[in-house]
Design a protein around this motif. Structure first.
Motif, PDB file in Angstrom:
ATOM      1  N   LEU C 253      54.964  97.416  40.201  1.00 25.06           N
ATOM      2  CA  LEU C 253      53.512  97.199  40.222  1.00 25.06           C
ATOM      3  C   LEU C 253      52.806  98.163  39.271  1.00 25.06           C
ATOM      4  O   LEU C 253      51.906  97.764  38.519  1.00 25.06           O
ATOM      5  N   ALA C 254      53.227  99.440  39.284  1.00 27.27           N
ATOM      6  CA  ALA C 254      52.600 100.425  38.407  1.00 27.27           C
ATOM      7  C   ALA C 254      52.777 100.025  36.945  1.00 27.27           C
ATOM      8  O   ALA C 254      51.836 100.087  36.149  1.00 27.27           O
ATOM      9  N   GLY C 255      53.984  99.576  36.612  1.00 28.97           N
ATOM     10  CA  GLY C 255      54.240  99.151  35.236  1.00 28.97           C
ATOM     11  C   GLY C 255      53.375  97.966  34.847  1.00 28.97           C
ATOM     12  O   GLY C 255      52.757  97.942  33.781  1.00 28.97           O
ATOM     13  N   ALA C 256      53.322  96.985  35.746  1.00 30.38           N
ATOM     14  CA  ALA C 256      52.541  95.779  35.452  1.00 30.38           C
ATOM     15  C   ALA C 256      51.071  96.126  35.259  1.00 30.38           C
ATOM     16  O   ALA C 256      50.427  95.662  34.320  1.00 30.38           O
ATOM     17  N   GLU C 257      50.550  96.984  36.137  1.00 28.03           N
ATOM     18  CA  GLU C 257      49.127  97.336  36.031  1.00 28.03           C
ATOM     19  C   GLU C 257      48.837  98.119  34.760  1.00 28.03           C
ATOM     20  O   GLU C 257      47.832  97.877  34.089  1.00 28.03           O
ATOM     21  N   THR C 258      49.734  99.067  34.425  1.00 25.84           N
ATOM     22  CA  THR C 258      49.507  99.869  33.234  1.00 25.84           C
ATOM     23  C   THR C 258      49.532  98.999  31.978  1.00 25.84           C
ATOM     24  O   THR C 258      48.678  99.116  31.096  1.00 25.84           O
ATOM     25  N   LEU C 259      50.504  98.095  31.923  1.00 29.93           N
ATOM     26  CA  LEU C 259      50.582  97.173  30.791  1.00 29.93           C
ATOM     27  C   LEU C 259      49.314  96.347  30.681  1.00 29.93           C
ATOM     28  O   LEU C 259      48.773  96.136  29.594  1.00 29.93           O
ATOM     29  N   LEU C 260      48.858  95.886  31.835  1.00 29.22           N
ATOM     30  CA  LEU C 260      47.688  95.023  31.856  1.00 29.22           C
ATOM     31  C   LEU C 260      46.456  95.756  31.347  1.00 29.22           C
ATOM     32  O   LEU C 260      45.681  95.227  30.541  1.00 29.22           O
ATOM     33  N   ILE C 261      46.267  97.000  31.814  1.00 26.79           N
ATOM     34  CA  ILE C 261      45.104  97.771  31.386  1.00 26.79           C
ATOM     35  C   ILE C 261      45.193  98.057  29.892  1.00 26.79           C
ATOM     36  O   ILE C 261      44.203  97.979  29.168  1.00 26.79           O
ATOM     37  N   ALA C 262      46.395  98.352  29.423  1.00 25.93           N
ATOM     38  CA  ALA C 262      46.555  98.694  28.010  1.00 25.93           C
ATOM     39  C   ALA C 262      46.286  97.492  27.102  1.00 25.93           C
ATOM     40  O   ALA C 262      45.825  97.652  25.983  1.00 25.93           O
ATOM     41  N   ASN C 263      46.580  96.301  27.590  1.00 28.59           N
ATOM     42  CA  ASN C 263      46.550  95.151  26.688  1.00 28.59           C
ATOM     43  C   ASN C 263      45.442  94.134  26.931  1.00 28.59           C
ATOM     44  O   ASN C 263      45.187  93.296  26.092  1.00 28.59           O
ATOM     45  N   THR C 264      44.807  94.202  28.100  1.00 34.78           N
ATOM     46  CA  THR C 264      43.755  93.212  28.349  1.00 34.78           C
ATOM     47  C   THR C 264      42.565  93.902  28.967  1.00 34.78           C
ATOM     48  O   THR C 264      42.521  95.111  29.116  1.00 34.78           O
ATOM     49  N   SER C 265      41.613  93.108  29.390  1.00 37.86           N
ATOM     50  CA  SER C 265      40.488  93.657  30.115  1.00 37.86           C
ATOM     51  C   SER C 265      40.951  94.043  31.515  1.00 37.86           C
ATOM     52  O   SER C 265      41.743  93.366  32.139  1.00 37.86           O
ATOM     53  N   GLY C 266      40.466  95.183  32.001  1.00 40.79           N
ATOM     54  CA  GLY C 266      40.945  95.714  33.272  1.00 40.79           C
ATOM     55  C   GLY C 266      40.454  94.963  34.490  1.00 40.79           C
ATOM     56  O   GLY C 266      40.834  95.281  35.607  1.00 40.79           O
ATOM     57  N   THR C 267      39.621  93.954  34.295  1.00 40.13           N
ATOM     58  CA  THR C 267      39.001  93.329  35.458  1.00 40.13           C
ATOM     59  C   THR C 267      39.923  92.366  36.183  1.00 40.13           C
ATOM     60  O   THR C 267      39.570  91.825  37.210  1.00 40.13           O
ATOM     61  N   TRP C 268      41.105  92.124  35.626  1.00 39.79           N
ATOM     62  CA  TRP C 268      42.003  91.182  36.294  1.00 39.79           C
ATOM     63  C   TRP C 268      43.149  91.885  37.000  1.00 39.79           C
ATOM     64  O   TRP C 268      44.056  91.247  37.497  1.00 39.79           O
ATOM     65  N   VAL C 269      43.097  93.227  37.039  1.00 40.93           N
ATOM     66  CA  VAL C 269      44.216  93.981  37.590  1.00 40.93           C
ATOM     67  C   VAL C 269      44.584  93.526  39.008  1.00 40.93           C
ATOM     68  O   VAL C 269      45.735  93.243  39.316  1.00 40.93           O
ATOM     69  N   ASP C 270      43.564  93.442  39.865  1.00 37.74           N
ATOM     70  CA  ASP C 270      43.853  93.069  41.245  1.00 37.74           C
ATOM     71  C   ASP C 270      44.393  91.657  41.357  1.00 37.74           C
ATOM     72  O   ASP C 270      45.295  91.378  42.137  1.00 37.74           O
ATOM     73  N   ALA C 271      43.829  90.772  40.560  1.00 33.24           N
ATOM     74  CA  ALA C 271      44.286  89.387  40.615  1.00 33.24           C
ATOM     75  C   ALA C 271      45.759  89.328  40.258  1.00 33.24           C
ATOM     76  O   ALA C 271      46.526  88.574  40.852  1.00 33.24           O
ATOM     77  N   VAL C 272      46.155  90.144  39.291  1.00 27.20           N
ATOM     78  CA  VAL C 272      47.550  90.098  38.865  1.00 27.20           C
ATOM     79  C   VAL C 272      48.466  90.685  39.930  1.00 27.20           C
ATOM     80  O   VAL C 272      49.503  90.105  40.266  1.00 27.20           O
ATOM     81  N   SER C 273      48.069  91.831  40.536  1.00 27.52           N
ATOM     82  CA  SER C 273      48.973  92.404  41.529  1.00 27.52           C
ATOM     83  C   SER C 273      49.106  91.473  42.727  1.00 27.52           C
ATOM     84  O   SER C 273      50.199  91.287  43.260  1.00 27.52           O
ATOM     85  N   PHE C 274      48.017  90.868  43.148  1.00 27.14           N
ATOM     86  CA  PHE C 274      48.125  89.980  44.299  1.00 27.14           C
ATOM     87  C   PHE C 274      48.688  88.617  43.915  1.00 27.14           C
ATOM     88  O   PHE C 274      49.327  87.959  44.731  1.00 27.14           O
ATOM     89  N   GLY C 275      48.472  88.232  42.668  1.00 27.98           N
ATOM     90  CA  GLY C 275      49.095  87.005  42.188  1.00 27.98           C
ATOM     91  C   GLY C 275      50.612  87.154  42.184  1.00 27.98           C
ATOM     92  O   GLY C 275      51.356  86.270  42.599  1.00 27.98           O
ATOM     93  N   LEU C 276      51.048  88.330  41.732  1.00 24.60           N
ATOM     94  CA  LEU C 276      52.480  88.639  41.721  1.00 24.60           C
ATOM     95  C   LEU C 276      53.048  88.570  43.129  1.00 24.60           C
ATOM     96  O   LEU C 276      54.099  87.983  43.376  1.00 24.60           O
ATOM     97  N   LEU C 277      52.328  89.211  44.042  1.00 24.36           N
ATOM     98  CA  LEU C 277      52.747  89.224  45.434  1.00 24.36           C
ATOM     99  C   LEU C 277      52.904  87.796  45.948  1.00 24.36           C
ATOM    100  O   LEU C 277      53.895  87.438  46.589  1.00 24.36           O
ATOM    101  N   PHE C 278      51.915  86.975  45.632  1.00 19.88           N
ATOM    102  CA  PHE C 278      51.918  85.590  46.089  1.00 19.88           C
ATOM    103  C   PHE C 278      53.134  84.851  45.539  1.00 19.88           C
ATOM    104  O   PHE C 278      53.847  84.161  46.268  1.00 19.88           O
ATOM    105  N   LEU C 279      53.383  85.045  44.255  1.00 22.64           N
ATOM    106  CA  LEU C 279      54.519  84.362  43.625  1.00 22.64           C
ATOM    107  C   LEU C 279      55.838  84.816  44.248  1.00 22.64           C
ATOM    108  O   LEU C 279      56.707  83.993  44.546  1.00 22.64           O
TER     109      LEU C 279
END
Lengths: 392, 238, 297, 316
Positions: C253-279
């Motif tokens: 999760l830490a890796g995914a979030e850090t990558l996300l912040i580095a490469n995209t807008s930070g506003t989707w961080v939560d959606a991605v962590s919970f999206g991952l969880l859902f998947l």
């Protein structure tokens, strides 16, 4: 639990929105406000004012400070006999950070015909829920903080705090003086005011002050580790960095800036004060514009700060100053009309507002037909131990 | 001697066991017979402290263990091989056995482990495999081994043959006999009365929460009511 | 490089927080909703102590206060609330529900107390004698507190995994997680082991609270809540009952979030962590290393 | 009365809305589906209704705007039910909480359509509290029907022992589908009606706090019947208000209250009432039982009785 956390997103108290002209929400009832006596017989012995502000919950600090300022104003008005033998009776209702509780208290106060005016909540989401109720029940409500545009669009609603975005441009002069040409930001994107500051206000200020806003790193109210966002924001080594988030997040972001070894200017906004104080020396040099600081050298601020120190120990805060000004505004309105009915207070507030007055927040002028405060603001800086005023 | 004396147990308002008295003696197999719902399992659970007791006493060699917490009952020298075996499926065979010896000292544990492996070579072969992958009969052996690991003087067995292939039932019950022969007192609840009678020394029959018969195997075989109830009409014609 | 350092630090933080929760969830069936407020309150206790005594405590003392307070609160929560609920519940479903709501109620109490004490302002250890400093390391910046977090994270992570894998009490705890009734038939005193596990979990929450208070600069009364939701995601990602899974989940999760912040807008961080969880739940409900039902019929 | 009503209008409204929100989680829970998708449905209902009202030039009837929200939520619920059909228990709970939080993040990032972080304002309608009450009463009526008789027993079987239910010829999967759809209807109704009453909606209103509130209502009130949700909604809405007298410690006391409820009142307040009633019935039955037992003891050997008992069991 998370209730509070998610609501803290509203703590800035300034929600900007596009829609205006809210109509009242559904439901029947809502009494008329004629029952506080008529103006023929002059002022009653006591005038009841209800304060609805957070005393607990996520905005407890803001709310309790405002209430302190209001009490100081009431003492001064009553002991100085400003209202011709008539006394102000102020009482406080706690919203506990909850929109529904805030709306409920205002509804109750509005239904109580002995209440002449209401001092409204500090959080924008609460104020937005309250504004239509005030309009429908025809009771004047004066807010502090709560910087949303929609709130005072509704008649019967007044605001004693100049919205942050209206005096934020002051920071431009400071940045220009420091020779900054590039500014990046880290901001909480889910808080409308901060998003507005980063996306609209700073770039337009930059056009006048000779700097460009580059990288703007969006974060959320749930972000806790700022190492990533800050590193992204300082990657191209800008002259200045804007930190625009709430509460402990400012501390975390500051901490990340310190750890990163960034040497440029750091600018923020008034909410940074407690967070920056928590970090102490390491945060020296953080600068922001504000509508009040206890070290500002005017007779009004000096007198207020003395009274505050005597009553509560410590130095006066901007929230207390705003609370003080808000009740003073109401008192001036009653004085102006010589009458304390809800109608008269509303008219008085508008008249006093249109004329403007000098309060603890300096020269206040009012827009929106005398409903909404404006001030030029000051620029202050944390020197590692205390806040110093740079631009007065 | 493990003595159960005038035991009363109820679930809420349902009185499942009403004044049951019976005993298990070292080196002997006591077989408890009874229909579904007669209160046999409840009696065993009450002895182990898994079920609270209304009244009556349970003693181990004179020490009162009535109503004690389960782990204390185990420490007092009584263990239970539960119905359906209930091995720790995701844990390895050896881990299961070590858990059986949880309350013994480390050296005792190592000794007993070797003895158990000697007694059940199949467990030794599968020691690092997950217990859940064993066959039913093997799991029953593991459950026995686990109980032996505690070095209990008395082992209670709840339906050891249940759900096993007929060919395995015989082996399992003979193992129970061997356990008793090693000096342990076995108290066995068994649906398969015929097979049970072959390895038992004493018989207790329970119905509707009360003891209907107590005696040795010969006496039980002579009792027509027992035979009719548990072995079927055909047993009477023999 | 900088991203990697940040991701590892964040992963250690997530791990320290989530491991305690995972430990008691996987073994005692206690999904402790109060874990986040224990985390926060432990740090607050250090802050409070420092304020009251006017002392500038060294980092080690603050960490110790965190561990002790966290362990104490966790054990109290277990003995006074969670264990009585477990004991009274008539089936697993209702136990889960009642534990959930009991934890939510519990969680609110320390948060409310700290809100009253601080008026919801941030609190920090600035009076402590520990100074945060950072160094250049292979072209990136690393701070002393980050190093402390790495060291504590590696040590504790290994210790907990080894404890569960190798020790007698660890084995006993795992057996409780599989079948608590049979575990007691093995002579295991669940009351005592439960208290021990809760103490370890609470101690780790308290330790991470104190560490994060230094690392983040400050915490607020609500700081624990965000981590709580992330810890859910992490534990389920890794698989309930697997400590190694929790560790992997934390770094994932830490890796995914850090990558996300580095490469995209930070506003989707939560959606991605919970999206991952859902998947993960859809594809592999038992998580990456979850305990599979091993059974042959 | 009217003065009191005027002063407490907000709380009265909140009580009914909370009731519907709680139903959106309680209804599936009664069928053994531990889903928090109700909160996502609330968000869908509220945002859809708000978007319909704000984007249309003419005045929209609440039936149309709220109805649109219900439609969207039901479609999403059906799709969700298919996607998560393999999940049970806490896993399902976590998956559906994830969905709710994702919906919240989408609302944050929705730009013009959802108003982003500021949310939607000026959602004007002529909806009155009377209509909300009617909706609640109709909902309660339908739920009463599902709680009684054969249907009630079938639902209980699906929850308590799904395998047994299957063997009884009940299509458990269909009931689970209904659970999701019901959650969609109740959740979106709550959201749609709330947004029309309050005229605003923003992402902060549709987050995890709503999950906590709904769950608290159900646990405090009782999860087996809509009556429990009603009791819980009243308590959770009004208790904090009366706790104001405690001033600063109201949140602490509220927390203690929830904890005590969780430990001592596992069936919720409704459960206490139920228990009392059952105890009364049981006492009567027991009396009859004892008489019957006395008769049995009089005849035949105990062992033979045992056979009889086991035969009886088989016959069942």
């Amino acid at each position: 639990m998370n209730k509070n956390l998610l609501r803290s997103a509203g703590i800035v108290g300034a929600t900007l929105m596009t829609a205006s002209g809210l109509a009242s929400c559904g439901g029947s009832g809502g009494g008329s406000a004629a029952a506080t006596g008529d103006c023929e017989s002059g002022l009653p012995d006591t005038i009841k004012i209800v304060t609805v502000k957070d005393q607990t919950g996520v905005a407890a600090y803001t709310g309790t400070e405002a209430w302190r300022g209001i009490q100081l104003a009431a003492d001064e008005i009553n002991s100085g006999d400003m209202l011709d033998g008539s006394k102000l009776e102020v009482e406080v209702k706690d919203t506990a950070g909850d929109v529904q509780t805030a709306a409920s208290h205002v509804t109750q106060a509005a239904a109580d015909s002995s209440v002449s005016a209401i001092l409204g909540p500090v959080l924008s989401d609460q104020a937005l829920a309250v504004a239509p109720i005030a309009g429908k029940s025809e009771v004047p409500v004066v807010y502090t903080q709560a910087g949303s545009e929609g709130i005072v669009d509704e008649d019967w609603n007044f605001r004693a705090t100049p919205p942050l975005v209206t005096y934020y441009p002051k920071i431009g002069q400071y940045l220009e003086k420091q020779g900054a040409t590039s500014v990046n930001t880290v901001f909480a994107a889910d808080i409308p005011t901060l998003e507005q500051l980063s996306h609209d206000v700073l770039p337009s200020v930059g056009e006048d002050s000779g700097f460009q806003v580059g990288e703007q790193v969006a974060t959320q109210s749930t972000t806790q580790d700022y190492a990533g966002p800050v590193n992204k924001a300082i990657a191209d080594d800008p002259d200045a960095l804007g930190l625009l988030m709430v509460g402990a997040q400012i501390s975390s972001a500051m901490q990340a800036v310190i750890q990163s070894g960034y040497q440029g200017e750091v600018v923020s906004y008034p909410n940074a004060a407690p967070a920056v104080a928590e970090i102490g020396k390491a945060a020296a040099g953080v600068t922001w514009p504000t509508n009040f600081d206890s070290s500002i050298d005017t007779p009004e601020v000096k007198a207020f700060d003395e009274a505050y120190t005597e009553a509560y120990d410590g130095t006066a805060t901007n929230y207390a100053a705003e609370g003080y000004d808000s009740l003073m505004w109401v008192a001036k309105a009653i004085e102006e009309e010589g009458c304390a009915t809800r109608d008269a207070i509303k008219t008085g507030l508008e008249k006093v507002g249109q004329a403007g007055f000098t309060g603890t927040q300096g020269e206040l002028t009012f827009e929106a037909n005398g409903h909404d405060a404006r001030s030029d603001g000051y620029v202050v800086q944390w020197d590692g131990e205390k806040i110093v005023v740079l631009e007065q | 001697m493990l003595e159960i004396d005038e035991l009363h147990v109820s679930y809420g308002k349902v009185r499942a066991v009403r004044g049951v008295s019976l005993a298990a003696r070292p080196g002997r197999v006591t077989l408890v017979l009874g229909a579904n719902g007669a209160g046999k399992t409840t009696t065993l659970r009450a002895v182990m402290g898994l079920q609270s007791v209304d009244s009556g006493r349970v003693r181990v060699d004179g020490t009162d263990i009535t109503g004690k917490d389960t782990h204390k009952v185990v420490r007092a020298g009584v263990s239970l091989v539960p119905e359906g075996r209930r091995v720790f499926a995701p844990l390895t065979v050896e881990e299961n056995l070590l858990l059986g010896g949880y309350s013994t000292s480390a050296t005792d544990r190592a000794d007993t482990l070797q003895k158990v492996y000697g007694m059940f070579p199949i467990l030794s072969d599968r020691r690092d495999g997950a217990a859940g992958l064993l066959s039913g009969g093997e799991q029953q052996m593991l459950a026995f081994g686990r109980a032996l690991m505690s070095r209990s003087k008395y082992v209670l067995m709840d339906e050891p043959s249940m759900g096993l292939a007929p060919s395995v039932v015989q082996t399992v019950l003979m193992t129970a006999r061997e356990i008793a022969d090693s000096g342990i007192g076995v108290l066995m609840v068994e649906q398969n009365a015929e097979a049970g009678l072959q390895v038992a020394d004493e018989v207790v029959a329970i119905s509707q929460g009360e003891v209907g018969f107590t005696g040795d195997v010969a006496a039980a075989r002579a009792d027509r009511a027992i035979l009719r109830a548990f072995l079927g009409e055909s047993a009477l014609s023999n | 490089m900088q991203e990697l350092i940040n991701a590892v630090s964040l992963g250690c933080i997530y791990m320290l927080f989530a491991m305690g929760m995972s430990l008691v969830w996987g073994t005692l069936d206690v999904l402790n909703f109060a874990h986040g407020s224990i985390f926060m309150f432990s740090a607050f206790s250090g802050f409070y102590l420092m304020q009251e005594t006017g002392n500038s405590l060294p980092l080690a003392a603050l960490l110790l206060v965190g561990v002790v307070v966290g362990a104490l609160m966790s054990v109290l929560a277990y003995q006074l609330v969670l264990r009585p609920i477990l004991r009274r519940a008539k089936d697993k479903d209702s136990a889960e529900r009642q534990i959930l709501i009991g934890g939510i109620g519990l969680a609110g109490i320390p948060v409310a107390i700290v809100q009253i004490q601080t008026l919801s302002n941030p609190f920090s250890f600035r009076a402590g004698s520990f100074e945060v400093a950072s160094y250049d390391f292979l072209g990136a910046r690393i701070s002393n507190i980050q190093i402390v977090i790495w060291v504590v994270g590696v040590l504790l992570g290994t210790a907990v995994v080894l404890w569960l894998r190798r020790s007698r009490s660890g084995l006993a705890l795992r057996s409780i997680g599989v079948d608590s009734e049979v575990a007691s038939l093995m002579g295991i005193d669940q009351g005592r082991l439960g208290v021990a596990a809760m103490a370890v979990a609470g101690g780790m929450a308290g330790l991470s609270g104190a560490l994060l208070c230094v690392s983040f600069g400050a915490l607020t009364a609500e700081s624990g809540d965000v981590l709580l939701l992330k810890a859910f995601a992490i534990i389920i990602l890794g698989g309930v009952g697997s400590m190694l899974g929790t560790i992997i989940g934390a770094f994932f999760l830490a890796g995914a979030e850090t990558l996300l912040i580095a490469n995209t807008s930070g506003t989707w961080v939560d959606a991605v962590s919970f999206g991952l969880l859902f998947l993960v739940l859809l594809v592999r409900p038992q998580g990456i290393l979850g305990r599979q039902e091993v059974r042959r019929t | 009365m009217s003065a009191w009503y005027d002063a407490h209008l907000i709380l009265v409204q909140a009580t009914f809305i909370s009731f519907l929100v709680a139903l959106s989680i309680q209804f599936p829970m009664r069928m053994g589906v531990f889903s928090f998708a109700g909160v996502a449905n609330y968000a869908l209902g509220a945002y859809t209704a708000a978007i319909v009202v704000v984007r249309s030039d003419e005045i929209v009837s609440p039936v149309v705007s709220v109805g649109a929200g219900v439609l969207v939520a039901v479609v999403v619920s059906l799709i969700l039910a298919l996607i998560v059909r393999r999940l049970r228990g806490l896993y399902l709970a976590m998956a559906t909480i994830s969905v709710s939080l994702i919906v919240q993040v989408i609302a944050f990032n929705g730009g013009e359509l959802t108003g982003g972080a500021s949310g939607m304002f000026g959602v004007i309608s002529d909806l009155t509290i009377g209509s909300v009450i009617v909706v609640c009463v109709v909902a309660a009526g339908i739920l009463t029907w599902t709680e009684r008789g054969t249907l009630g027993r079938r639902i209980d079987a699906v929850r308590d022992d799904p395998e047994l239910a299957v063997s009884m010829g009940i299509n458990v999967n269909r009931y689970r589908l209904v659970a999701f759809v019901g959650s969609g209807v109740f959740g979106s109704l709550a959201g749609g009606l709330e947004v029309l009453l309050r005229s605003t909606i923003s992402p902060v209103n549709v987050g995890f706090s709503l999950v906590v509130t709904a769950l608290t209502i159900i646990i405090v009130g009782g999860y087996r019947s809509w009556v429990g949700a009603a009791i819980g909604a009243v308590i959770v809405t009004w208790l904090p208000f009366y706790l104001q007298a405690m001033e600063r410690y109201q949140q602490v006391i509220y927390g203690l209250f929830v904890v005590v409820a969780a430990i001592f009142v596992p069936g919720g307040l409704l459960g206490i009432a139920d228990q009392a009633r059952r105890r009364l019935v049981r006492r009567q039955l027991e009396h009859e039982d004892q008489e019957a037992a006395a008769e049995q003891d009089a005849g035949g050997a105990a062992v033979v009785d045992a056979v009889g008992a086991s035969r009886k069991e088989e016959a069942r």
